[in-house]
Design a protein around this motif. Structure first.
Motif, mmCIF file in Angstrom:
data_model
loop_
_atom_site.group_PDB
_atom_site.id
_atom_site.type_symbol
_atom_site.label_atom_id
_atom_site.label_comp_id
_atom_site.label_asym_id
_atom_site.label_seq_id
_atom_site.Cartn_x
_atom_site.Cartn_y
_atom_site.Cartn_z
ATOM 1 N N SER A 317 0.823 -1.207 0.000
ATOM 2 C CA SER A 317 0.000 0.000 0.000
ATOM 3 C C SER A 317 0.860 1.260 0.000
ATOM 4 C CB SER A 317 -0.931 -0.011 1.207
ATOM 5 O OG SER A 317 -1.713 1.158 1.256
ATOM 6 N N GLU A 318 1.936 1.240 0.804
ATOM 7 C CA GLU A 318 2.823 2.407 0.863
ATOM 8 C C GLU A 318 3.523 2.625 -0.469
ATOM 9 O OE1 GLU A 318 4.498 5.762 2.482
ATOM 10 O OE2 GLU A 318 2.907 4.475 3.251
ATOM 11 N N PHE A 319 3.969 1.552 -1.097
ATOM 12 C CA PHE A 319 4.625 1.679 -2.399
ATOM 13 C C PHE A 319 3.681 2.273 -3.432
ATOM 14 C CE2 PHE A 319 5.463 0.020 -6.620
ATOM 15 C CZ PHE A 319 6.797 0.345 -6.802
ATOM 16 N N LYS A 320 2.438 1.812 -3.428
ATOM 17 C CA LYS A 320 1.472 2.329 -4.386
ATOM 18 C C LYS A 320 1.190 3.806 -4.151
ATOM 19 C CE LYS A 320 -0.903 -2.050 -5.278
ATOM 20 N NZ LYS A 320 -2.170 -2.804 -5.144
ATOM 21 N N ARG A 321 1.099 4.211 -2.881
ATOM 22 C CA ARG A 321 0.839 5.624 -2.582
ATOM 23 C C ARG A 321 1.988 6.509 -3.042
ATOM 24 N NH1 ARG A 321 -1.606 3.698 2.292
ATOM 25 N NH2 ARG A 321 0.399 3.851 3.351
ATOM 26 N N VAL A 322 3.224 6.081 -2.771
ATOM 27 C CA VAL A 322 4.385 6.879 -3.175
ATOM 28 C C VAL A 322 4.482 6.948 -4.689
ATOM 29 C CG1 VAL A 322 6.898 7.028 -3.098
ATOM 30 C CG2 VAL A 322 5.633 6.406 -1.047
ATOM 31 N N THR A 323 4.283 5.828 -5.355
ATOM 32 C CA THR A 323 4.341 5.818 -6.821
ATOM 33 C C THR A 323 3.233 6.674 -7.418
ATOM 34 O OG1 THR A 323 5.273 3.581 -6.760
ATOM 35 C CG2 THR A 323 4.367 4.344 -8.859
ATOM 36 N N ARG A 324 2.037 6.608 -6.833
ATOM 37 C CA ARG A 324 0.929 7.442 -7.315
ATOM 38 C C ARG A 324 1.241 8.919 -7.122
ATOM 39 N NH1 ARG A 324 -2.621 5.644 -4.096
ATOM 40 N NH2 ARG A 324 -3.101 3.788 -5.324
ATOM 41 N N MET A 325 1.870 9.261 -6.015
ATOM 42 C CA MET A 325 2.248 10.647 -5.767
ATOM 43 C C MET A 325 3.273 11.125 -6.794
ATOM 44 S SD MET A 325 4.283 12.226 -2.480
ATOM 45 C CE MET A 325 5.815 11.481 -3.087
ATOM 46 N N CYS A 326 4.285 10.305 -7.068
ATOM 47 C CA CYS A 326 5.317 10.684 -8.044
ATOM 48 C C CYS A 326 4.722 10.835 -9.441
ATOM 49 C CB CYS A 326 6.437 9.646 -8.045
ATOM 50 S SG CYS A 326 7.318 9.506 -6.481
ATOM 51 N N LEU A 374 1.033 18.622 -3.174
ATOM 52 C CA LEU A 374 0.792 17.218 -3.494
ATOM 53 C C LEU A 374 1.380 16.310 -2.424
ATOM 54 C CD1 LEU A 374 1.541 17.215 -7.339
ATOM 55 C CD2 LEU A 374 -0.684 17.228 -6.223
ATOM 56 N N TYR A 375 2.569 16.652 -1.920
ATOM 57 C CA TYR A 375 3.162 15.840 -0.864
ATOM 58 C C TYR A 375 2.282 15.839 0.381
ATOM 59 C CZ TYR A 375 7.343 16.637 -3.757
ATOM 60 O OH TYR A 375 8.222 16.730 -4.805
ATOM 61 N N ALA A 376 1.747 17.015 0.716
ATOM 62 C CA ALA A 376 0.913 17.125 1.917
ATOM 63 C C ALA A 376 -0.375 16.324 1.786
ATOM 64 C CB ALA A 376 0.599 18.590 2.197
ATOM 65 N N VAL A 377 -0.916 16.229 0.576
ATOM 66 C CA VAL A 377 -2.186 15.536 0.363
ATOM 67 C C VAL A 377 -1.986 14.033 0.181
ATOM 68 C CG1 VAL A 377 -4.149 15.308 -1.213
ATOM 69 C CG2 VAL A 377 -3.312 17.575 -0.592
ATOM 70 N N MET A 378 -0.910 13.628 -0.483
ATOM 71 C CA MET A 378 -0.764 12.243 -0.906
ATOM 72 C C MET A 378 0.282 11.454 -0.132
ATOM 73 S SD MET A 378 -1.056 12.786 -5.043
ATOM 74 C CE MET A 378 -1.466 11.064 -5.314
ATOM 75 N N ASN A 379 1.015 12.077 0.793
ATOM 76 C CA ASN A 379 2.035 11.371 1.545
ATOM 77 C C ASN A 379 1.847 11.656 3.037
ATOM 78 O OD1 ASN A 379 4.769 10.946 2.878
ATOM 79 N ND2 ASN A 379 5.209 10.183 0.832
ATOM 80 N N ARG A 380 1.553 10.607 3.798
ATOM 81 C CA ARG A 380 1.257 10.803 5.217
ATOM 82 C C ARG A 380 2.474 11.263 6.004
ATOM 83 N NH1 ARG A 380 -1.348 5.132 6.752
ATOM 84 N NH2 ARG A 380 0.470 4.503 5.542
ATOM 85 N N GLN A 381 3.657 10.776 5.639
ATOM 86 C CA GLN A 381 4.857 11.159 6.374
ATOM 87 C C GLN A 381 5.182 12.634 6.176
ATOM 88 O OE1 GLN A 381 7.652 8.211 4.855
ATOM 89 N NE2 GLN A 381 7.507 7.064 6.765
ATOM 90 N N PHE A 382 5.115 13.103 4.931
ATOM 91 C CA PHE A 382 5.364 14.516 4.686
ATOM 92 C C PHE A 382 4.283 15.373 5.341
ATOM 93 C CE2 PHE A 382 8.373 13.386 1.267
ATOM 94 C CZ PHE A 382 9.340 14.338 1.502
ATOM 95 N N LYS A 383 3.054 14.904 5.282
ATOM 96 C CA LYS A 383 1.966 15.659 5.897
ATOM 97 C C LYS A 383 2.189 15.837 7.392
ATOM 98 C CE LYS A 383 -3.095 15.636 6.347
ATOM 99 N NZ LYS A 383 -4.342 14.899 5.996
ATOM 100 N N GLN A 384 2.586 14.760 8.068
ATOM 101 C CA GLN A 384 2.841 14.845 9.503
ATOM 102 C C GLN A 384 4.055 15.719 9.792
ATOM 103 O OE1 GLN A 384 0.891 13.634 11.981
ATOM 104 N NE2 GLN A 384 2.274 14.783 13.321
ATOM 105 N N ALA A 385 5.083 15.616 8.942
ATOM 106 C CA ALA A 385 6.275 16.446 9.131
ATOM 107 C C ALA A 385 5.948 17.925 8.936
ATOM 108 C CB ALA A 385 7.368 16.018 8.157
ATOM 109 N N TYR A 386 5.091 18.236 7.960
ATOM 110 C CA TYR A 386 4.666 19.625 7.771
ATOM 111 C C TYR A 386 3.923 20.134 9.008
ATOM 112 C CZ TYR A 386 5.700 19.176 2.760
ATOM 113 O OH TYR A 386 6.327 19.010 1.557
ATOM 114 N N LYS A 387 3.049 19.295 9.573
ATOM 115 C CA LYS A 387 2.308 19.707 10.765
ATOM 116 C C LYS A 387 3.248 19.983 11.929
ATOM 117 C CE LYS A 387 -2.074 17.347 9.792
ATOM 118 N NZ LYS A 387 -3.033 16.295 10.259
#
Length: 409
Positions: A317-326, A374-387
């Motif tokens: 699931s994580e691989f698919k999310r990262v690939t979809r984001m890229c 896009l990182y904030a919306v599609m990547n949970r790690q970046f979103k949490q780091a931004y917060k």
């Protein structure tokens, strides 16, 4: 990229026209927004990588390199364009015009090269993770060499155009002279914008093909498992041939559903009753109950699948999310630049209205500020780091507010 009078022979750097007198304010507002959002967003991306240990991976180094290229544009170049739009005049002189044009295309070239590297790394992880070449490229030293090469290649590509960077009235900014640089400029645009972006699309197409093969292999695995226990080995080979790794670092994993585990339990119970196993009850051969590795035993031999369902499902699931984001980042780049490129190809004689040229150029601005969103919306790690970064940044203000509030009370 447009025909223009050489600024060294003419001190007029005006792009004023009755058709753009009102439109320029739209450009100023849009450019100011790109400057603000792009600068803050890309700085937060770099800081998130530097402060969050979970984000400091070799793949995210490529994301940071893309953010640095966008930061160069948003911090240094976009404010200058806003000034030119506001005054409908280039106020930096000929030398700064040449420097601006060089930095502009350096930023574009590094962004395209980095997008290629991101797509290539995604493909290597899917298809050739265990190969020596992939390990060499995706190693720390390999990634460092690729990043340095992206900037050196951009400098080597556009530094020779230094004498022909001129003011382009059609878009009220500086670029290289459209006719004086031929055929070198034509080759560069073809290599970067068409061949480079085409390679990115090809890599994602290959990734999609591999994922489809993996899905078909997993379906075959399930069907063969339901038909007979003797086909477990064949199913495992089919999955390995589809590009799924079988080690602890598996990226694409086969996921066994809970329903199928329940069917296996019921079938084992029926077999125990039919064979008359009434003396000693062995542990159930259940995929769902396996704590770590999954072992399937048959009469001739034992076959082991080394990926746990829970861990494999999360990794997949994580691989698919990262690939979809890229892939979304790549699509946004193409959408932002497609009108700009198509207009210049179709309108070779500059017959289109100036406002059309400016609008297509304005769409290209958006590419430099949209990636952090896009990182904030599609990547949970970046979103949490931004917060976390925002909380730290606002902490002094909240402390002052609380202190002021206590004093008031």
């Amino acid at each position: 990229m447009w025909n223009s009078t050489d600024p060294l022979k003419n001190d007029s750097f005006s792009c004023a026209s009755p058709t753009v007198e009102g439109y320029r304010y739209f450009g100023v507002l849009l450019g100011s927004g790109v400057t603000l959002v792009g600068t803050i967003g890309n700085i937060m991306t770099v800081l998130a990588f530097a402060t969050d240990a979970s984000l400091r991976t070799r793949f995210n180094v490529l994301i940071v390199n893309l953010a640095l290229a966008d930061l160069l544009y948003c911090m240094m170049l976009q404010p200058v364009i806003v000034d030119s739009y506001l005054h409908l005049h280039w106020r930096g002189g000929a030398t700064w015009c040449r420097m601006f044009g060089f930095l502009l295309f350096l930023s574009y070239s590094v962004s395209i090269i980095t997008l290629c590297l991101i797509a290539m790394s995604r493909y290597l992880i899917v298809a050739h993770r265990t190969s020596h070449c992939a390990r060499l490229i995706l190693s720390r030293r390999g990634v460092a060499v690729l990043l340095i090469s992206s900037w050196l290649l951009g400098i080597a590509s556009f530094a020779p155009l230094w004498p022909i960077y001129v003011f382009a009235p059609q878009v009220c900014t500086c670029s290289f002279h459209r006719s004086k640089g031929r055929p070198y400029t034509t080759v560069l645009l073809y290599l970067y914008f068409f061949l480079g972006l085409g390679c990115v699309g090809l890599f994602y197409l290959l990734i999609y093909h591999k994922v489809c093969l993996a899905a078909k292999a997993f379906l075959k695995y399930r069907l063969s498992h339901r038909s007979s226990k003797r086909k477990w080995a064949e199913a495992e080979v089919a999955i390995d041939d589809s590009g799924i790794s079988d080690g602890a670092s598996t990226t694409l994993s086969c996921e066994i559903s809970n329903d199928e585990a329940g069917v296996e339990q019921n079938r084992n119970k029926a077999e125990e009753k039919s064979e008359g196993q009434t003396t000693t009850k062995e542990p159930k051969n259940s995929i769902q109950d396996a704590p770590k590795d999954i072992e399937m035993s048959s009469k001739p031999s034992m076959v082991t699948i080394k990926t746990t369902p829970a861990a494999g499902s999360r990794e997949d699931s994580e691989f698919k999310r990262v690939t979809r984001m890229c892939f979304t980042v790549f699509l946004c780049f193409v959408v932002c630049f497609a009108p700009f490129l198509l207009l210049n190809v179709a309108d070779n004689a500059n017959r289109a209205p100036q406002v059309i040229h400016m609008f297509c150029s304005n769409l290209a601005w958006l590419n430099s500020c949209i990636n952090p969103l896009l990182y904030a919306v599609m990547n949970r790690q970046f979103k949490q780091a931004y917060k976390d970064l925002m909380v730290k940044a606002l902490h002094p203000l909240t402390w002052i507010w609380r202190t002021h509030g206590f004093r008031t009370i």
